[in-house]
Scaffold this active site. Structure first.
Site, short mmCIF file in Angstrom:
data_model
loop_
_atom_site.label_atom_id
_atom_site.label_comp_id
_atom_site.label_asym_id
_atom_site.label_seq_id
_atom_site.Cartn_x
_atom_site.Cartn_y
_atom_site.Cartn_z
CG HIS A 1 17.20 -8.36 79.88
ND1 HIS A 1 17.07 -7.01 79.65
CD2 HIS A 1 17.20 -8.94 78.65
CE1 HIS A 1 16.99 -6.79 78.36
NE2 HIS A 1 17.06 -7.94 77.72
CE LYS B 1 18.91 -4.29 68.23
NZ LYS B 1 18.55 -5.12 69.38
NE ARG C 1 11.55 -11.35 73.80
CZ ARG C 1 12.06 -10.27 73.25
NH1 ARG C 1 12.01 -9.12 73.88
NH2 ARG C 1 12.61 -10.33 72.06
O1 PNS Z 1 19.70 -7.88 73.20
P1 PNS Z 1 19.90 -8.18 71.74
O2 PNS Z 1 20.18 -6.90 70.97
O3 PNS Z 1 18.75 -8.93 71.15
O4 PNS Z 1 21.20 -9.12 71.66
C1 PNS Z 1 21.73 -9.53 70.42
C2 PNS Z 1 23.16 -10.07 70.59
C3 PNS Z 1 24.03 -9.04 71.26
C4 PNS Z 1 23.12 -11.31 71.45
C5 PNS Z 1 23.67 -10.41 69.17
O5 PNS Z 1 23.46 -9.32 68.34
C6 PNS Z 1 25.16 -10.76 69.17
O6 PNS Z 1 25.57 -11.81 69.62
N1 PNS Z 1 25.99 -9.81 68.65
C7 PNS Z 1 27.43 -9.92 68.63
C8 PNS Z 1 27.93 -9.99 67.18
C9 PNS Z 1 27.84 -11.41 66.67
O7 PNS Z 1 28.45 -12.34 67.19
N2 PNS Z 1 27.03 -11.58 65.63
C10 PNS Z 1 26.78 -12.86 65.01
C11 PNS Z 1 25.70 -13.61 65.75
S1 PNS Z 1 25.37 -15.13 65.01
#
Ligand code: PNS
Length: 154
Positions: free
Chosen positions: A13, A37, A86
């Protein structure tokens, strides 16, 4: 905005954040607090660990958000979503999210940075699993994160 769960932040990150900070005027690291989660760290802990990790980058700030990412982007007048890629296996989910966010956010673009190859196998969940069973994660997370994980374990 570079959004994620960051449970916890890894050196993968951090590599993306550092490179994004050279491409954009300002980078907000956005910590998702209503994660489905069940996280090892609270949102406040995750924010604090990231703040410590980005202290030397003057144009990087850390915030937490709830709900939809595009709403946070609109409310705070942010321009671009940054994601790290990744491997091919990340592509499908990221393609879905970028497409949905572009639709919901009326054109909000996602820019992908390829993670450094030395960290391309890293994920926060793998870090937690290896750590839980006593494996060596030195060099994969910032030193203060490892120290905090050890503290929490006690
Ligand atoms: O580190 P992660 O868990 O892979 O990140 C995922 C994240 C936080 C980027 C994604 O889950 C997100 O944007 N969540 C916010 C809710 C949202 O907007 N969901 C619709 C995405 S299209």
């Amino acid at each position: 905005i570079y959004p994620g769960s960051f449970d916890p932040i890894t050196n993968g990150h951090l590599d993306v954040i550092e490179r994004a900070s050279k491409l954009f005027d300002h980078v907000v690291v956005g910590v998702l607090s209503n994660n489905s989660k069940s996280p090892m760290f609270t949102a406040e802990e995750r924010v604090r660990l990231i703040q410590e990790a980005v202290r030397s980058f003057p144009n990087v700030s850390v915030a937490h958000f709830e709900g939809l990412l595009v709403h946070y982007v609109e409310e705070n007048k942010l321009d671009v979503i940054i994601k790290g890629l990744r491997a091919i296996s990340d592509f499908e989910a990221e393609f879905q999210m970028a497409s949905m966010n572009r639709r919901l956010g009326q054109g909000t673009e996602t820019v992908f940075l390829m993670t450094a190859t030395r960290y391309s196998f890293l994920s926060s969940s793998l870090i937690k699993e290896v750590f839980r069973f006593g494996g060596d994660i030195n060099g994969l997370v910032p030193d203060h994160v490892l120290a905090y994980m050890k503290l929490k374990q006690r």
